[in-house]
Scaffold this motif. Structure first.
Motif, mmCIF file in Angstrom:
data_model
loop_
_atom_site.group_PDB
_atom_site.id
_atom_site.type_symbol
_atom_site.label_atom_id
_atom_site.label_comp_id
_atom_site.label_asym_id
_atom_site.label_seq_id
_atom_site.Cartn_x
_atom_site.Cartn_y
_atom_site.Cartn_z
ATOM 1 N N PHE A 233 -13.819 -70.517 38.162
ATOM 2 C CA PHE A 233 -13.847 -69.562 39.262
ATOM 3 C C PHE A 233 -14.526 -68.286 38.795
ATOM 4 O O PHE A 233 -14.708 -68.063 37.597
ATOM 5 C CB PHE A 233 -12.424 -69.247 39.757
ATOM 6 N N VAL A 234 -14.909 -67.444 39.765
ATOM 7 C CA VAL A 234 -15.533 -66.156 39.474
ATOM 8 C C VAL A 234 -14.437 -65.118 39.260
ATOM 9 O O VAL A 234 -13.520 -64.995 40.080
ATOM 10 C CB VAL A 234 -16.457 -65.722 40.628
ATOM 11 N N ASN A 235 -14.526 -64.380 38.173
ATOM 12 C CA ASN A 235 -13.600 -63.279 37.901
ATOM 13 C C ASN A 235 -14.340 -61.966 38.167
ATOM 14 O O ASN A 235 -14.892 -61.350 37.256
ATOM 15 C CB ASN A 235 -13.095 -63.336 36.460
ATOM 16 N N ASP A 236 -14.384 -61.559 39.419
ATOM 17 C CA ASP A 236 -15.106 -60.354 39.847
ATOM 18 C C ASP A 236 -14.248 -59.142 39.502
ATOM 19 O O ASP A 236 -13.403 -58.716 40.283
ATOM 20 C CB ASP A 236 -15.377 -60.435 41.353
ATOM 21 N N ASN A 237 -14.495 -58.545 38.326
ATOM 22 C CA ASN A 237 -13.548 -57.560 37.810
ATOM 23 C C ASN A 237 -14.217 -56.702 36.743
ATOM 24 O O ASN A 237 -14.782 -57.238 35.791
ATOM 25 C CB ASN A 237 -12.350 -58.295 37.188
ATOM 26 N N VAL A 238 -14.163 -55.398 36.902
ATOM 27 C CA VAL A 238 -14.700 -54.474 35.903
ATOM 28 C C VAL A 238 -13.587 -53.566 35.407
ATOM 29 O O VAL A 238 -12.971 -52.837 36.173
ATOM 30 C CB VAL A 238 -15.851 -53.623 36.465
ATOM 31 N N MET A 239 -13.331 -53.626 34.109
ATOM 32 C CA MET A 239 -12.372 -52.740 33.460
ATOM 33 C C MET A 239 -13.114 -51.640 32.716
ATOM 34 O O MET A 239 -14.151 -51.889 32.100
ATOM 35 C CB MET A 239 -11.515 -53.533 32.469
ATOM 36 N N VAL A 240 -12.608 -50.423 32.826
ATOM 37 C CA VAL A 240 -13.158 -49.305 32.058
ATOM 38 C C VAL A 240 -12.029 -48.664 31.259
ATOM 39 O O VAL A 240 -10.852 -48.829 31.583
ATOM 40 C CB VAL A 240 -13.826 -48.249 32.968
ATOM 41 N N THR A 241 -12.394 -47.961 30.194
ATOM 42 C CA THR A 241 -11.391 -47.370 29.315
ATOM 43 C C THR A 241 -11.530 -45.855 29.253
ATOM 44 O O THR A 241 -12.625 -45.309 29.408
ATOM 45 C CB THR A 241 -11.512 -47.925 27.887
ATOM 46 N N SER A 242 -10.407 -45.209 29.013
ATOM 47 C CA SER A 242 -10.397 -43.765 28.823
ATOM 48 C C SER A 242 -9.180 -43.392 27.987
ATOM 49 O O SER A 242 -8.138 -44.054 28.066
ATOM 50 C CB SER A 242 -10.327 -43.032 30.172
ATOM 51 N N THR A 243 -9.320 -42.351 27.199
ATOM 52 C CA THR A 243 -8.154 -41.775 26.527
ATOM 53 C C THR A 243 -7.266 -41.122 27.573
ATOM 54 O O THR A 243 -7.759 -40.498 28.517
ATOM 55 C CB THR A 243 -8.592 -40.726 25.490
ATOM 56 N N ALA A 244 -5.968 -41.260 27.426
ATOM 57 C CA ALA A 244 -5.040 -40.663 28.391
ATOM 58 C C ALA A 244 -3.888 -39.988 27.664
ATOM 59 O O ALA A 244 -3.282 -40.571 26.761
ATOM 60 C CB ALA A 244 -4.504 -41.721 29.345
ATOM 61 N N ILE A 245 -3.601 -38.749 28.076
ATOM 62 C CA ILE A 245 -2.442 -38.013 27.573
ATOM 63 C C ILE A 245 -1.782 -37.349 28.770
ATOM 64 O O ILE A 245 -2.416 -36.558 29.482
ATOM 65 C CB ILE A 245 -2.852 -36.946 26.542
ATOM 66 N N CYS A 246 -0.539 -37.690 28.999
ATOM 67 C CA CYS A 246 0.205 -37.111 30.119
ATOM 68 C C CYS A 246 1.491 -36.500 29.578
ATOM 69 O O CYS A 246 2.186 -37.107 28.756
ATOM 70 C CB CYS A 246 0.519 -38.189 31.160
ATOM 71 N N ALA A 247 1.785 -35.286 30.032
ATOM 72 C CA ALA A 247 3.005 -34.594 29.630
ATOM 73 C C ALA A 247 3.558 -33.848 30.838
ATOM 74 O O ALA A 247 2.940 -33.808 31.904
ATOM 75 C CB ALA A 247 2.729 -33.629 28.475
ATOM 76 N N GLU A 248 4.715 -33.237 30.647
ATOM 77 C CA GLU A 248 5.370 -32.571 31.781
ATOM 78 C C GLU A 248 4.562 -31.394 32.309
ATOM 79 O O GLU A 248 4.651 -31.054 33.491
ATOM 80 C CB GLU A 248 6.774 -32.124 31.370
#
Length: 374
Positions: A233-248
């Motif tokens: 089957f076709v896996n029509d899907n694009v993943m992208v990456t990013s650094t993430a920092i979440c705080a209060e």
């Protein structure tokens, strides 16, 4: 848009002062994935790298993912990547590992493959070869063989330029219907288009900022309309990456980023991934990027090169990726940031961000959706 986590066994400079740094890095990253499972992330991607001191000590990612298959319940576990070049991992062994992990996870495994992104790593397995482009033809002749190994009762064998196999029955077969979704780690516009034509999802580790999505989607979404899938089957899907920092608070998130040694991580990226396009201002190793100050972190946030802030800010930043058309946003969480702060990032994103963007909390597998005709 769906959410993922990317782990790679980043040790960094901690080994200079802590003899258990490598062990702690690997064990902490299993805990990040377990928390991401609890927090509603859909994907966890584990790298396969070899010889990359400090940057990535996660070489046997099949073992790592096997542990996580038992330790998690819903999250999809992906190889980011398994390298199927015969000189690195024999293709039959790769097919066996994929099917085994598919069983252990009960259908949650995602098969990401690629050629490797650096000469130091891959050419270590290819003595006498000096051109990384040589790996393209090895991967090209191999990738379409995996569905045959999984779906045919007896694999008819293969006589290629780079590897051969007589007819054999290959076990185990994948769990349930069809086979795991197939992905390709792409680093250039032509690679996105090539992956689309083969019906593969893309692991976009080279996407740096939201505006990069324009050429990613143009190359990929256009080409995938006429895909001739190598798989079932076709896996029509694009993943992208990013650094993430979440705080209060915003100030706390920026403080964590400033003290996280992110400049060293980024320097290591371009030390080892010499096939990635090198942006202006990135020095040649061993010269390092300058330490990140508050002003640099604020600039990276403004330029959409980092996700960082309080939960409301992180939500707005993630929505930009969603509007740009990303199918999945996966967060890299380097060990340079303290364990407690990384766990807090995962929890806050799971509580305040994912429920407002991800519209498929059930997180069904791609192939089961295809089988159901939906």
């Amino acid at each position: 848009m769906e959410f993922g986590l990317f782990v790679q066994g980043y040790v960094g400079k901690r080994a200079e002062t802590d003899p258990l740094a490598e062990h702690k890095a690997l064990m902490e990253e299993t805990e990040y994935v377990i928390q991401a499972d609890t927090s509603g992330f859909k994907y966890a991607w584990a790298s396969e790298h070899h010889f990359l001191e400090e940057y990535s000590h996660l070489s046997a990612n099949d073992v790592f993912l096997g542990y996580l298959a038992h330790a998690t319940e819903r999250i999809h576990l992906g190889s980011g990547i398994f390298n199927p070049l015969a000189q690195v991992n024999h293709p039959v062994k790769v097919a066996e590992k994929v099917a085994m992990l598919d069983h252990l996870s009960e259908g949650r495994f995602e098969f990401g493959s690629g050629r490797g992104a650096g000469s130091h790593e891959i050419l270590g397995f290819l003595p006498g070869i000096t051109d990384m482009n040589h790996t393209k033809e090895i991967w090209e002749e191999t990738i379409a063989e995996f569905p045959k190994m999984w779906l045919q009762e007896e694999y008819p064998g293969f006589q290629g330029k780079h590897w051969q196999l007589p007819p054999r029955k290959i076990f185990p077969k994948p769990y349930g219907a069809s086979h795991p979704a197939m992905w390709y780690a792409a680093g250039s516009p032509s690679s996105y288009a090539m992956a689309a034509k083969k019906g593969l999802g893309v692991l976009g580790f080279s996407v740096q900022k939201v505006s990069d999505m324009e050429w990613v989607l143009e190359q990929y979404k256009t080409a995938i309309r006429d895909a001739e899938p190598v798989g079932d089957f076709v896996n029509d899907n694009v993943m992208v990456t990013s650094t993430a920092i979440c705080a209060e608070t915003h100030d706390k998130a920026v403080e964590i980023a400033v003290n996280g040694g992110l400049n060293y991580l980024q320097s290591l990226v371009f030390r080892y991934h010499d096939t990635f396009p090198r942006p202006d201002g990135i020095p040649e190793w061993p010269e390092l990027l300058p330490d990140y100050t508050t002003e640099i972190i604020e600039l990276l946030i403004a330029e959409e090169l980092m996700i960082c802030g309080d939960p409301d800010e992180v939500l707005r930043q993630c929505k930009r990726w969603d509007r740009a058309g990303a199918d999945q946003l996966s967060f890299g969480l380097p060990i340079g940031i303290p364990y407690e702060d990384t766990m807090n990032t995962i929890k806050l994103i799971g509580e305040h961000v994912i429920p407002k963007i991800d519209t498929d909390p059930v997180h069904r597998t791609t192939r089961f959706r295809q089988t159901a005709g939906s």
